[in-house]
Design an enzyme around this catalytic site. Structure first.
Site, PDB file in Angstrom:
ATOM      1  N   ARG A   1     155.442  74.879  37.850  1.00 38.26           N
ATOM      2  CA  ARG A   1     154.852  76.238  38.361  1.00 38.26           C
ATOM      3  C   ARG A   1     155.868  77.334  38.526  1.00 38.26           C
ATOM      4  O   ARG A   1     156.847  76.887  38.992  1.00 38.26           O
ATOM      5  CB  ARG A   1     153.957  76.130  39.589  1.00 38.26           C
ATOM      6  CG  ARG A   1     152.718  75.495  39.584  1.00 38.26           C
ATOM      7  CD  ARG A   1     151.777  76.275  38.469  1.00 38.26           C
ATOM      8  NE  ARG A   1     150.342  75.721  38.364  1.00 38.26           N
ATOM      9  CZ  ARG A   1     149.997  74.853  37.301  1.00 38.26           C
ATOM     10  NH1 ARG A   1     151.097  74.483  36.606  1.00 38.26           N
ATOM     11  NH2 ARG A   1     149.078  74.372  37.177  1.00 38.26           N
TER      12      ARG A   1
ATOM     13  N   HIS B   1     152.907  78.086  28.940  1.00 36.45           N
ATOM     14  CA  HIS B   1     152.214  77.275  29.504  1.00 36.45           C
ATOM     15  C   HIS B   1     151.301  76.217  28.716  1.00 36.45           C
ATOM     16  O   HIS B   1     149.926  76.162  28.839  1.00 36.45           O
ATOM     17  CB  HIS B   1     151.139  77.822  30.590  1.00 36.45           C
ATOM     18  CG  HIS B   1     150.617  77.194  31.880  1.00 36.45           C
ATOM     19  ND1 HIS B   1     150.375  77.597  33.127  1.00 36.45           N
ATOM     20  CD2 HIS B   1     150.489  75.606  31.878  1.00 36.45           C
ATOM     21  CE1 HIS B   1     150.100  76.729  33.870  1.00 36.45           C
ATOM     22  NE2 HIS B   1     150.263  75.479  33.272  1.00 36.45           N
TER      23      HIS B   1
ATOM     24  N   GLU C   1     151.382  84.869  35.107  1.00 41.66           N
ATOM     25  CA  GLU C   1     150.926  84.416  33.860  1.00 41.66           C
ATOM     26  C   GLU C   1     149.726  85.402  33.051  1.00 41.66           C
ATOM     27  O   GLU C   1     148.756  85.397  33.754  1.00 41.66           O
ATOM     28  CB  GLU C   1     150.603  82.954  33.451  1.00 41.66           C
ATOM     29  CG  GLU C   1     151.618  82.244  34.199  1.00 41.66           C
ATOM     30  CD  GLU C   1     151.560  80.784  34.002  1.00 41.66           C
ATOM     31  OE1 GLU C   1     150.255  80.336  33.678  1.00 41.66           O
ATOM     32  OE2 GLU C   1     152.471  79.996  34.196  1.00 41.66           O
TER      33      GLU C   1
HETATM   34  N1  LIG Z   1     152.996  72.912  32.591  1.00 39.52           N
HETATM   35  C1  LIG Z   1     151.788  72.263  32.756  1.00 39.52           C
HETATM   36  O1  LIG Z   1     150.993  72.472  31.691  1.00 39.52           O
HETATM   37  C2  LIG Z   1     151.621  71.338  33.627  1.00 39.52           C
HETATM   38  C3  LIG Z   1     151.999  71.534  34.856  1.00 39.52           C
HETATM   39  N2  LIG Z   1     151.603  70.538  36.021  1.00 39.52           N
HETATM   40  C4  LIG Z   1     152.334  70.700  37.206  1.00 39.52           C
HETATM   41  O2  LIG Z   1     153.169  69.715  37.622  1.00 39.52           O
HETATM   42  C5  LIG Z   1     152.846  69.606  38.872  1.00 39.52           C
HETATM   43  C6  LIG Z   1     153.175  67.804  39.152  1.00 39.52           C
HETATM   44  O3  LIG Z   1     152.162  67.107  38.519  1.00 39.52           O
HETATM   45  P1  LIG Z   1     152.043  65.731  38.648  1.00 39.52           P
HETATM   46  O4  LIG Z   1     153.404  64.799  38.625  1.00 39.52           O
HETATM   47  O5  LIG Z   1     150.874  65.174  38.053  1.00 39.52           O
HETATM   48  O6  LIG Z   1     151.562  65.640  40.381  1.00 39.52           O
HETATM   49  P2  LIG Z   1     152.043  64.692  41.585  1.00 39.52           P
HETATM   50  O7  LIG Z   1     151.247  65.011  42.821  1.00 39.52           O
HETATM   51  O8  LIG Z   1     151.920  63.356  40.863  1.00 39.52           O
HETATM   52  O9  LIG Z   1     153.368  64.620  41.827  1.00 39.52           O
HETATM   53  C7  LIG Z   1     154.157  65.903  42.617  1.00 39.52           C
HETATM   54  C8  LIG Z   1     155.201  65.237  43.246  1.00 39.52           C
HETATM   55  O10 LIG Z   1     156.115  66.190  43.974  1.00 39.52           O
HETATM   56  C9  LIG Z   1     156.311  65.881  45.025  1.00 39.52           C
HETATM   57  N3  LIG Z   1     156.875  66.787  45.960  1.00 39.52           N
HETATM   58  C10 LIG Z   1     156.017  67.577  46.906  1.00 39.52           C
HETATM   59  N4  LIG Z   1     156.794  68.427  47.570  1.00 39.52           N
HETATM   60  C11 LIG Z   1     158.037  68.234  47.118  1.00 39.52           C
HETATM   61  C12 LIG Z   1     159.267  69.013  47.394  1.00 39.52           C
HETATM   62  N5  LIG Z   1     159.441  69.776  48.306  1.00 39.52           N
HETATM   63  N6  LIG Z   1     160.453  68.478  46.799  1.00 39.52           N
HETATM   64  C13 LIG Z   1     160.269  67.648  45.817  1.00 39.52           C
HETATM   65  N7  LIG Z   1     159.219  66.980  45.288  1.00 39.52           N
HETATM   66  C14 LIG Z   1     157.895  67.113  46.060  1.00 39.52           C
HETATM   67  C15 LIG Z   1     155.245  65.118  45.658  1.00 39.52           C
HETATM   68  O11 LIG Z   1     155.971  64.205  46.540  1.00 39.52           O
HETATM   69  C16 LIG Z   1     154.734  64.344  44.387  1.00 39.52           C
HETATM   70  O12 LIG Z   1     155.407  63.109  44.223  1.00 39.52           O
HETATM   71  C17 LIG Z   1     151.371  69.887  39.236  1.00 39.52           C
HETATM   72  O13 LIG Z   1     151.321  70.152  40.564  1.00 39.52           O
HETATM   73  C18 LIG Z   1     151.295  70.972  38.267  1.00 39.52           C
HETATM   74  O14 LIG Z   1     151.639  72.231  39.029  1.00 39.52           O
HETATM   75  C19 LIG Z   1     151.001  69.395  35.634  1.00 39.52           C
HETATM   76  C20 LIG Z   1     150.520  69.099  34.615  1.00 39.52           C
HETATM   77  C21 LIG Z   1     150.586  70.133  33.358  1.00 39.52           C
HETATM   78  O1  LIG Z   2     147.493  70.604  35.049  1.00 40.72           O
HETATM   79  C1  LIG Z   2     148.041  71.521  35.414  1.00 40.72           C
HETATM   80  O2  LIG Z   2     148.710  71.552  36.603  1.00 40.72           O
HETATM   81  C2  LIG Z   2     148.399  72.375  34.232  1.00 40.72           C
HETATM   82  O3  LIG Z   2     149.449  73.333  34.551  1.00 40.72           O
HETATM   83  C3  LIG Z   2     147.879  72.585  33.097  1.00 40.72           C
HETATM   84  O4  LIG Z   2     147.141  73.817  32.912  1.00 40.72           O
HETATM   85  P1  LIG Z   2     146.116  74.288  31.875  1.00 40.72           P
HETATM   86  O5  LIG Z   2     144.963  73.350  32.299  1.00 40.72           O
HETATM   87  O6  LIG Z   2     146.814  73.985  30.545  1.00 40.72           O
HETATM   88  O7  LIG Z   2     145.869  75.627  32.126  1.00 40.72           O
END
Ligand SMILES: NC(=O)C1=CN([C@@H]2O[C@H](COP(=O)(O)OP(=O)(O)OC[C@H]3O[C@@H](n4cnc5c(N)ncnc54)[C@H](O)[C@@H]3O)[C@@H](O)[C@H]2O)C=CC1
Ligand SMILES: O=C(O)C(=O)COP(=O)(O)O
Length: 604
Positions: free
Chosen positions: A292, A340, A321
């Site tokens: 993010r 994104h 965004e």
């Molecule tokens: N750009 C995009 O389209 C996408 C972005 N995302 C972002 O990626 C993030 C992570 O997704 P997932 O891996 O599925 O979530 P997840 O919940 O599996 O992993 C997040 C990890 O971050 C860790 N964490 C929390 N606070 C922390 C800190 N202060 N320092 C280091 N690690 C910390 C947690 O312990 C957890 O292991 C989501 O929250 C979302 O914001 C996810 C999918 C798509």
């Molecule tokens: O799953 C997430 O956290 C994402 O950032 C994906 O975002 P989107 O559904 O593509 O707008």
């Protein structure tokens, strides 16, 4: 105390319900109104469904789901089997607030801000917000919880897509792919300008070693990188299994050639990369952000790029965004940007759409989604097993509060669960929520469900303490009995007071049906269906007949009668289950029976 341990269902047949029509799902109790509309509208109440003429006449009784951002076809199909689906993309905040009062569920991606105003505008109709993706930072979870609205997400289907995009940005950044592409398209041929750096042998620090972070780590290892990770909550064995070393935040910053961000945006991670943390990084570090925008102080990143601390950055996400077109960061020559796109593959979008559609439909049916973000996740087997106890818990709460004499505030409730289950094999959150619901709903216009029970109790100054009375024996059923006590109040039925001065009711489940088994210090036995009349009387023959006759005269069906006495011919409490509500006249006549010292009519 609360645990998600999953007890096995040893004797499903013992869970059969009575023939009385019941809500189709145990969680319909936790999520009232789901598919049971319209309910009557209390004055000033904001909790009940209001179906407008257009919604009800053209769409029958189906719930309405507003899909506010593009969702894969497979998910839409699933939703349409169950609900009226309104796909309205690009709504302004005002339009969203206007539409939301006609919707039972809302599905969004990252582009829609589901803020407090949205919940307030829903008029209590919105039951579930589905986030078709992982990050729920665009949903105001506190406001959702306060409004009893469940939030679910789709946490798994886009993991690989996000990880692949992270790797794509990593490689593209290292080899200047985007800049070189633009240069060639502008008619140039700048082979010396776009000499890149190699990935092999370099150290990559993955910050946030969750689902996406670990997939990035796995792939980066395949590229020959040395991968370290920082995540305060990640299990060491998962890191070990992938061959990744977990290190401190400062060590990650100091040793990384590349940093890839994969933590959620929370108050704790907001602007985690800032002037101070950039200063701790190795000069010439390269940063990828597919998490993010808000986890980076973007102005500080521009400074770090200009000072040469950060050699390059590749960003998929931004604090605002879309970012302003003239954003210094976006326009920076050494920054690669995408709009994104992390989750935007055909495969991930279909997967996410199905994942969220299933979760939303399940929640609307009154089931608890496994991906609930603001409610306890209770496994399906536990729910099945707890179903009759859920009903018992709510009814005991309802009875106890109706025994309180008017004017005395209910502030302290003590719940005792008698069980032979080990503490980590018995989760009380659902039962506590239902007791809270039973206590609060009869005395207020608030509706309570599993989402907002603890919040509502706290807001009303209601303190619920729980204790477990551990029984010997085999833990065949999860619970022997539940006792609810309300302290520091007076009762309109003095016999309901325990020896220690609390209103006390106790119940248990018999053949799958909740029963009231104790009132004050009197043992009774009446099934908790319909309504109940409690009478304290001088124990003497003929009482059951006398009261039964009065009720029979106006055709009130008595479903159950039981008498609990302290000693023969002394005082007894008679509990009478009735299917219909007796008239005031009949209740008056019962009160006038000479041997009856006090009585109370309680609605379940
Ligand atoms: N750009 C995009 O389209 C996408 C972005 N995302 C972002 O990626 C993030 C992570 O997704 P997932 O891996 O599925 O979530 P997840 O919940 O599996 O992993 C997040 C990890 O971050 C860790 N964490 C929390 N606070 C922390 C800190 N202060 N320092 C280091 N690690 C910390 C947690 O312990 C957890 O292991 C989501 O929250 C979302 O914001 C996810 C999918 C798509
Ligand atoms: O799953 C997430 O956290 C994402 O950032 C994906 O975002 P989107 O559904 O593509 O707008």
């Amino acid at each position: 105390m609360a645990s998600l341990a999953t007890p096995t269902l040893k004797n499903p047949s013992s869970l059969s319900l009575s023939s009385k029509p019941r809500l189709p799902s145990v969680l319909s109790a936790a999520f009232p109104n789901t598919l049971h509309f319209p309910r009557s509208l209390p004055q000033g109440g904001r909790r009940f469904l209001i179906i407008t003429a257009s919604a009800s006449s053209s769409f029958s009784n189906k719930p309405t789901v507003l899909v506010a951002e593009k969702l894969g076809e497979a998910g839409l199909e699933l939703l349409k089997e169950f609900a009226n689906v309104d796909c309205s993309y690009n709504l302004s905040p005002e339009e969203l607030c206007t539409k939301i009062s006609l919707c039972d569920a809302l599905i969004v991606r990252s582009g829609t801000k589901v803020n407090r105003e949205v919940f307030e505008s829903s008029g209590g109709r919105l039951k579930v917000v589905g986030r078709a993706g992982v990050g729920i930072d665009n949903v105001d979870l506190s406001a959702a919880t306060e409004h009893g609205c469940l939030v679910v997400n789709a946490p798994t289907a886009n993991t690989v897509a996000a990880a692949e995009h992270g790797i794509a940005l990593l490689a593209a950044m290292a080899r200047n792919v985007a800049q070189a592409d633009a240069s060639v398209k502008a008619g140039k041929w700048q082979r010396n300008k776009y000499v890149g750096v190699s990935l092999v042998g370099k150290t990559l620090a993955v910050l946030g070693f969750g689902k996406v972070g670990s997939e990035v780590a796995r792939r980066a290892k395949g590229l020959g990188m040395h991968v370290i990770a920082h995540d305060p909550y990640a299990p060491a064995d998962r890191a070990r299994a992938i061959g990744v070393e977990l290190v401190s935040f400062d060590e990650a910053l100091a040793t990384a050639d590349f940093i890839s961000l994969h933590m959620p945006l929370t108050p704790a991670t907001n602007k985690m990369l800032n002037d101070e943390t950039f200063a701790k990084m190795k000069k010439g570090v390269r940063i990828v952000n597919v998490a993010r925008g808000g986890v980076i102080d973007e102005e500080a990143l521009v400074r770090a790029l200009d000072d040469g601390i950060v050699a390059q950055a590749a960003l998929d996400v931004f604090s605002e965004e879309p970012p302003k077109p003239d954003s210094k960061l976006v326009q920076h020559e050494r920054v690669t940007v995408t709009p994104h796109l992390g989750a935007s593959t055909m495969e991930a979008q279909e997967g996410v759409a199905i994942e969220i559609a299933e979760a939303v439909v399940g929640a609307l049916k009154g089931e608890l989604a496994a991906t609930a973000v603001n409610a306890p996740m209770v496994p399906a087997e536990v729910l099945t097993e707890l179903k009759p106890y859920v009903e018992l818990a709510e009814k005991l709460g309802r009875l106890a509060v109706q025994l309180v004499a008017g004017g005395s505030g209910v502030k302290t409730v003590k719940v005792s669960y008698a069980t032979s289950r080990a503490p980590d094999d018995f989760d009380t959150r659902l039962l506590r929520a239902m007791i809270t619901k039973g206590i609060i709903e009869p005395i207020s216009s608030v509706f309570v469900n599993l989402v907002n029970a603890d919040f509502t109790a706290k807001q009303r100054g209601l303190r619920i303490t729980e204790e477990r009375v551990l029984l010997d024996g085999s833990p065949e059923s999860p619970l022997e009995s539940i006792q609810v006590q309300i302290a520091n109040v007076e009762s309109k039925f003095a016999s309901a007071m325990s020896e220690t001065g609390e209103i006390r009711v106790e119940g248990r489940v018999k053949d799958g049906i909740p029963h009231l088994t104790k009132v004050g210090s009197f043992e009774v036995d009446v099934s908790l269906e319909g309504s109940i009349i409690l009478c304290r009387q001088v124990d003497q023959p003929g009482m059951i007949g006398t009261v039964g006759n009065i009720l029979g005269e106006e055709n009130v069906n008595v479903s159950f009668m039981s008498v609990g006495r302290v000693a023969p011919r002394k005082h007894a409490v008679m509990a009478i289950g009735v299917d219909e509500q007796p008239s005031k006249e009949s209740l008056k006549r019962i009160g006038e029976v000479p041997a009856i010292e006090e009585f109370v009519f309680l609605k379940l």
